[in-house]
Scaffold this motif. Structure first.
Motif, PDB file in Angstrom:
ATOM      1  N   GLU A   1       1.069  -1.016   0.097  1.00 39.41           N
ATOM      2  CA  GLU A   1       0.360   0.276   0.038  1.00 39.41           C
ATOM      3  C   GLU A   1       0.947   0.943  -0.093  1.00 39.41           C
ATOM      4  N   HIS A   2       0.755   2.143  -0.826  1.00 35.56           N
ATOM      5  CA  HIS A   2       1.243   3.987  -1.290  1.00 35.56           C
ATOM      6  C   HIS A   2       0.171   4.361  -1.154  1.00 35.56           C
ATOM      7  N   HIS A   3       0.480   5.759  -1.256  1.00 33.47           N
ATOM      8  CA  HIS A   3      -0.103   6.632  -1.389  1.00 33.47           C
ATOM      9  C   HIS A   3       0.086   7.862  -1.767  1.00 33.47           C
ATOM     10  N   GLY A   4      -0.382   9.077  -3.152  1.00 31.91           N
ATOM     11  CA  GLY A   4      -0.026  10.190  -3.492  1.00 31.91           C
ATOM     12  C   GLY A   4       1.380   9.823  -3.863  1.00 31.91           C
ATOM     13  N   MET A   5       1.719   8.543  -4.747  1.00 33.74           N
ATOM     14  CA  MET A   5       2.706   8.825  -5.953  1.00 33.74           C
ATOM     15  C   MET A   5       2.295   7.660  -6.641  1.00 33.74           C
ATOM     16  N   PRO A   6       2.533   8.741  -8.042  1.00 34.87           N
ATOM     17  CA  PRO A   6       2.214   9.052  -9.352  1.00 34.87           C
ATOM     18  C   PRO A   6       2.991   7.290 -10.163  1.00 34.87           C
ATOM     19  N   GLY A   7       3.496   6.968  -9.645  1.00 31.88           N
ATOM     20  CA  GLY A   7       4.390   5.626 -10.360  1.00 31.88           C
ATOM     21  C   GLY A   7       3.810   4.440  -9.949  1.00 31.88           C
ATOM     22  N   ILE A   8       2.727   4.376  -8.275  1.00 35.26           N
ATOM     23  CA  ILE A   8       2.532   3.174  -7.897  1.00 35.26           C
ATOM     24  C   ILE A   8       1.256   2.812  -8.090  1.00 35.26           C
ATOM     25  N   ALA A   9       0.523   1.572  -8.451  1.00 34.07           N
ATOM     26  CA  ALA A   9      -0.664   1.724  -8.223  1.00 34.07           C
ATOM     27  C   ALA A   9      -1.205   0.908  -7.384  1.00 34.07           C
ATOM     28  N   GLY A  10      -0.610   0.602  -6.212  1.00 35.16           N
ATOM     29  CA  GLY A  10      -0.912  -0.090  -5.557  1.00 35.16           C
ATOM     30  C   GLY A  10      -1.960   0.100  -3.939  1.00 35.16           C
ATOM     31  N   GLY A  11      -2.516   1.380  -4.653  1.00 38.30           N
ATOM     32  CA  GLY A  11      -3.494   2.194  -3.211  1.00 38.30           C
ATOM     33  C   GLY A  11      -4.299   1.829  -2.915  1.00 38.30           C
TER      34      GLY A  11
ATOM     35  N   ASN B   1      11.008  13.821  -6.001  1.00 37.03           N
ATOM     36  CA  ASN B   1      10.334  14.763  -7.183  1.00 37.03           C
ATOM     37  C   ASN B   1       9.582  13.049  -7.638  1.00 37.03           C
ATOM     38  N   PRO B   2       9.080  12.330  -6.801  1.00 40.64           N
ATOM     39  CA  PRO B   2       8.644  11.307  -7.254  1.00 40.64           C
ATOM     40  C   PRO B   2       8.050  11.160  -8.547  1.00 40.64           C
ATOM     41  N   GLY B   3       7.252  10.419  -9.451  1.00 44.54           N
ATOM     42  CA  GLY B   3       6.915   9.806 -10.820  1.00 44.54           C
ATOM     43  C   GLY B   3       6.824   9.007 -11.385  1.00 44.54           C
ATOM     44  N   ARG B   4       6.752   9.115 -12.146  1.00 37.39           N
ATOM     45  CA  ARG B   4       6.270   7.023 -12.711  1.00 37.39           C
ATOM     46  C   ARG B   4       7.360   6.716 -13.309  1.00 37.39           C
ATOM     47  N   LEU B   5       7.678   5.059 -13.181  1.00 38.72           N
ATOM     48  CA  LEU B   5       8.464   4.494 -13.626  1.00 38.72           C
ATOM     49  C   LEU B   5       9.447   4.971 -14.780  1.00 38.72           C
ATOM     50  N   PRO B   6      10.525   5.416 -15.058  1.00 31.71           N
ATOM     51  CA  PRO B   6      11.372   6.535 -16.606  1.00 31.71           C
ATOM     52  C   PRO B   6      11.603   5.247 -17.473  1.00 31.71           C
TER      53      PRO B   6
END
Length: 332
Positions: free
Chosen positions: A44-54, A249-254
């Motif tokens: 579970e992670h939240h508020g992170m654009p590169g992680i979709a398991g919230g 500066n979190p983002g999607r997996l580059p």
């Protein structure tokens, strides 16, 4: 010999979508099942654009439909974010859908920051990290349906859930030992207290109705390919993500970058040297040596393999190579 399992953060790649990430998660879980992994976990992670398991329980329902035998579960649910009754109902539902396959790893961190905790409607005055031990006991009561809460969780009462304590410090190790629960250490990104946690958990463990002896797992990053150079190239996507996260500066997996660390600079390399201390990156021989050293150092009962690549097929191959190496350890 150590079992092996898989931790998936459900990465969202640059130029891709959450829907694609969820489809890839189901495919990865089926792949792990075919290659003998004991369990597949979502964190579970939240508020992170590169992680979709919230929405972790929803993701697990999706993954369960794509698999048939592998254990699936949360690695973990960040309990301060949730009312224990809601967690009992969610995972009781999963157990009803996929009987005997559900794990519930419980963490004490918020999975993001204090803003997220407020947005989740949980504050330090109502739950929070300080209530973590009591929240675990409340959850156990709902699943046992022992009447202590005065509420029968439906679904949830009588569910056959394997509960774990997760952590990256001595606190979680001590709590898991006191409760007689299996313990998983987050050495794949927070390796500092690994050795102390291993000792504390084993020395302090008290047998319970659930577990008669210590059972410990620990996280290990794997990027395996035909050559060391190719594996380092694949690993550079997650390396970029770690540096971006640690520098705010979190983002999607580059996409991967050739020779990424050579141009990174001292600060970035120091970040990666620390966070990836428990990792195997390279050709099969290189990864084998790293896994062997990790298992011999810790003596863990289970190695939690993780590591995101930009190319989903490269990730599947990496995990297949790791599974073959773990199977070879058992056969040796």
């Amino acid at each position: 010999m150590a079992r092996y399992s898989l931790l998936d953060l459900v990465p969202v790649r640059e130029g891709s979508s959450v829907g694609t990430a969820l489809a890839e998660a189901a495919g990865l879980a089926a792949h792990a099942e075919a290659h003998g992994f004991t369990r597949y976990w979502v964190a579970e992670h939240h508020g992170m654009p590169g992680i979709a398991g919230g929405a972790t329980a929803v993701v697990l329902a999706h993954v369960g439909a794509a698999t048939s035998t592998i254990r699936i579960g949360a690695g973990g649910i960040m309990l301060p974010n949730h009312a224990p009754l809601a967690v009992a109902e969610q995972f009781g539902t999963l157990d009803a859908l996929y009987p005997g396959r559900i794990d519930l790893g419980l963490g004490r961190a918020p999975g993001s920051d204090q803003r997220v905790m407020r947005a989740m409607r949980r504050t330090l005055d109502a739950g929070g990290p300080d209530a973590f031990p009591q929240d675990i006991l409340e959850l156990q009561s709902y699943f046992a349906n022992d009447g202590r809460t005065g509420i029968e969780a439906t679904p949830g009462a009588g569910a056959n859930i394997e509960m774990w304590v997760l952590g990256s410090s001595l606190y979680g190790a001590q709590l898991a030992a006191a409760l007689g629960l299996p313990y998983a250490f987050a050495s794949h990104f927070a390796p500092d207290a690994l050795d102390q946690a291993v000792r504390a958990y084993r020395e302090l463990f008290r047998p319970s109705a659930r577990l008669d002896r210590p059972y410990m797992a620990a996280g290990f990053n794997v990027f395996a390919a035909d050559t060391d150079e190719e594996a380092r190239y694949l690993a550079s996507s997650m390396e970029q993500s770690f540096v971006a996260l640690r520098t705010g500066n979190p983002g999607r997996l580059p996409p991967p970058v050739r020779d990424y660390r050579e141009g990174l600079g001292a600060q970035g390399n120091a970040i990666l040297d620390h966070v990836l201390a428990c990792s195997g990156i390279g050709a099969p021989r290189t990864v084998k040596a790293a896994i062997d050293a990790f298992v011999e150092r810790t003596g863990v009962d289970e190695v939690i393999l993780t590591g995101a690549t930009f190319d989903p097929e490269a990730r599947k191959r990496s995990m297949a190579i790791a599974a073959e190496l773990m199977d070879a350890r058992v056969a040796a």
